[in-house]
Design a protein around this motif. Structure first.
Motif, short mmCIF file in Angstrom:
data_model
loop_
_atom_site.label_atom_id
_atom_site.label_comp_id
_atom_site.label_asym_id
_atom_site.label_seq_id
_atom_site.Cartn_x
_atom_site.Cartn_y
_atom_site.Cartn_z
N ALA A 75 -2.63 -4.00 -5.90
CA ALA A 75 -4.14 -3.17 -6.06
C ALA A 75 -4.00 -1.79 -6.48
CB ALA A 75 -4.58 -3.01 -4.60
N VAL A 76 -5.02 -1.40 -7.49
CA VAL A 76 -4.70 0.02 -8.12
C VAL A 76 -6.19 0.71 -8.06
CG1 VAL A 76 -4.22 1.25 -10.38
CG2 VAL A 76 -3.11 -0.79 -9.90
N PHE A 77 -5.92 1.89 -7.27
CA PHE A 77 -6.99 2.70 -7.15
C PHE A 77 -7.00 4.18 -7.96
CE2 PHE A 77 -5.96 0.54 -3.51
CZ PHE A 77 -7.25 -0.28 -2.97
N GLY A 78 -8.40 4.46 -8.35
CA GLY A 78 -8.50 5.59 -9.33
C GLY A 78 -9.96 6.11 -9.36
N GLY A 103 4.60 -9.12 -14.67
CA GLY A 103 4.29 -10.81 -13.81
C GLY A 103 3.41 -10.53 -12.69
N TYR A 104 2.54 -9.26 -12.44
CA TYR A 104 1.63 -9.19 -11.35
C TYR A 104 0.36 -9.35 -11.83
CZ TYR A 104 5.72 -6.88 -9.21
OH TYR A 104 7.03 -6.65 -8.73
N ALA A 105 -0.34 -9.64 -11.00
CA ALA A 105 -2.09 -9.78 -11.19
C ALA A 105 -2.59 -8.06 -10.59
CB ALA A 105 -2.74 -10.70 -10.25
N VAL A 106 -3.45 -7.93 -11.21
CA VAL A 106 -4.19 -6.58 -10.84
C VAL A 106 -5.43 -6.68 -10.24
CG1 VAL A 106 -4.85 -4.35 -11.86
CG2 VAL A 106 -2.76 -5.38 -12.89
N ILE A 107 -5.50 -6.03 -9.20
CA ILE A 107 -6.90 -5.73 -8.51
C ILE A 107 -7.34 -4.36 -8.47
CG2 ILE A 107 -8.37 -6.23 -6.49
CD1 ILE A 107 -6.44 -8.38 -5.45
N THR A 108 -8.48 -3.99 -9.12
CA THR A 108 -9.17 -2.65 -8.75
C THR A 108 -10.29 -2.89 -8.11
OG1 THR A 108 -10.42 -2.71 -10.75
CG2 THR A 108 -8.23 -2.28 -11.40
N LYS A 159 -12.34 -3.87 1.62
CA LYS A 159 -11.25 -3.46 1.99
C LYS A 159 -10.18 -4.35 2.55
CE LYS A 159 -11.15 0.83 4.00
NZ LYS A 159 -11.45 2.04 4.71
N MET A 160 -10.76 -5.41 3.37
CA MET A 160 -9.95 -6.47 3.93
C MET A 160 -9.37 -7.19 2.58
SD MET A 160 -8.51 -8.80 6.12
CE MET A 160 -9.37 -8.35 7.68
N MET A 161 -10.00 -7.53 1.74
CA MET A 161 -9.58 -8.32 0.43
C MET A 161 -8.49 -7.58 -0.04
SD MET A 161 -11.26 -10.78 0.87
CE MET A 161 -12.69 -11.09 1.99
N PHE A 162 -8.66 -6.09 -0.39
CA PHE A 162 -7.44 -5.49 -1.10
C PHE A 162 -6.05 -5.68 -0.22
CE2 PHE A 162 -10.91 -2.72 -3.03
CZ PHE A 162 -10.46 -2.93 -4.18
N VAL A 163 -6.27 -5.67 1.15
CA VAL A 163 -5.15 -5.73 1.97
C VAL A 163 -4.56 -6.91 2.08
CG1 VAL A 163 -4.09 -5.17 4.22
CG2 VAL A 163 -5.72 -3.66 3.15
N LYS A 164 -5.23 -8.11 2.19
CA LYS A 164 -4.88 -9.43 2.32
C LYS A 164 -4.18 -9.94 0.89
CE LYS A 164 -6.78 -13.99 3.95
NZ LYS A 164 -5.80 -14.18 4.66
N TYR A 165 -4.60 -9.63 -0.36
CA TYR A 165 -4.31 -10.11 -1.50
C TYR A 165 -3.37 -9.40 -2.19
CZ TYR A 165 -7.49 -13.80 0.16
OH TYR A 165 -8.12 -14.99 0.67
N SER A 166 -3.00 -8.20 -1.69
CA SER A 166 -2.01 -7.27 -2.56
C SER A 166 -0.50 -7.26 -1.77
CB SER A 166 -2.54 -5.74 -2.58
OG SER A 166 -4.14 -5.94 -3.05
N GLN A 167 0.21 -6.93 -2.56
CA GLN A 167 1.80 -6.77 -2.15
C GLN A 167 1.93 -5.29 -2.25
OE1 GLN A 167 1.22 -10.00 -4.00
NE2 GLN A 167 0.92 -10.31 -1.94
N ALA A 168 1.10 -4.52 -3.27
CA ALA A 168 1.34 -2.88 -3.33
C ALA A 168 0.10 -2.41 -3.47
CB ALA A 168 2.35 -2.54 -4.25
N PHE A 169 -0.06 -1.17 -3.03
CA PHE A 169 -1.17 -0.29 -3.45
C PHE A 169 -0.61 1.00 -4.44
CE2 PHE A 169 -4.60 -0.37 0.19
CZ PHE A 169 -4.64 -1.66 -0.11
#
Length: 255
Positions: A75-78, A103-108, A159-169
């Motif tokens: 997950a990337v925020f900005g 090799g990672y997917a990205v969520i913003t 916010k739950m989705m960011f935490v549940k499906y991410s391995q890093a912020f």
């Protein structure tokens, strides 16, 4: 949905033009509650809240279904205010591309500015690009660089989705929304709700004051343990971000 169309999202639904009141979001209806002044108002409130619970449930179901198959996701925020063509926007492109090439997917957050730039970079790398939007009075819609886009009414469901499906912020320079996600992640790691979860701040100059305050003032005042100040890693370059992600992935694989 960008450009001249003055419409907006209400949850997953797009309303064009003047349809609905853009100032009254679902979160506001939920949180700005006043006590009922009559029996009729009380009964109506019970009905409204019962339907609201089902709507909240539906957001979780929709998010779980859309993101079920995500793996190795960051997950990337900005800031949504980052301008196209600025150094900060270009940094987001480079960051999204570097994370994708590793090799990672990205969520913003799925919106404009830094979020858009990171999704753009992920797409350039051929990585899965995901955006989780939120209903806001000034919402500009999901950016066009997404493979999966989900729009939410409620911040807490998103916010739950960011935490549940991410391995890093990873946090690029940003405002209140970025800080909200940052401190949410730090709290969850500190309380061991999530483990082996790197939190990376990009831009030493931008984040220096906050990091010093956390590591010095909060520790000196006994508000946090000295080790809590080490929950975050501060870097300057996308390559450094990838190094942190790879170290965390190696640690997970050793478990």
């Amino acid at each position: 949905m960008t450009g001249a169309d003055p419409g907006r999202y209400v949850g997953p639904t797009w309303l064009s033009g003047a349809a609905g009141d853009p100032a009254v979001t679902s979160d506001r209806r939920l949180l700005n509650r006043r006590p009922p002044r009559s029996v009729d108002e009380l009964n109506q409130l019970k009905i409204d809240d019962s339907w609201r619970v089902l709507r909240i449930q539906s957001e979780f179901v929709a998010g779980f279904d859309a993101l079920l198959h995500l793996e190795d996701t960051v997950a990337v925020f900005g800031s949504a205010r980052t301008k196209l063509g600025s150094p900060e926007y270009d940094l987001g492109i480079d960051l999204g591309r570097a994370i994708g090439e590793a090799g990672y997917a990205v969520i913003t957050g799925g919106g404009p500015g830094s979020m858009e730039s990171v999704n753009r970079g992920a797409k350039q790398a051929g990585a899965l690009s995901v955006g989780l939007g939120i209903e806001l009075p000034h919402e500009q819609g999901l950016n066009p660089f997404l493979d999966i886009g989900v729009n939410f009414r409620y911040f807490f469901a998103r916010k739950m989705m960011f935490v549940k499906y991410s391995q890093a912020f990873v946090c690029l320079p940003g405002g209140f929304g970025t800080l909200d996600e940052l401190f949410e992640a730090m709290t969850l790691v500190q309380t061991e709700k999530i483990t082996l979860f790197p939190i990376v701040l990009v831009g030493r100059e931008f984040w220096a004051g906050l990091v010093d305050w956390i590591r010095l003032r909060l520790v000196d005042e006994g508000m946090i343990d000295p080790t809590d100040g080490q929950l975050i890693t501060v870097v300057d370059t996308p390559a450094e971000v990838v190094d942190v992600l790879e170290a965390a992935r190696a640690a997970r694989e050793e478990q």
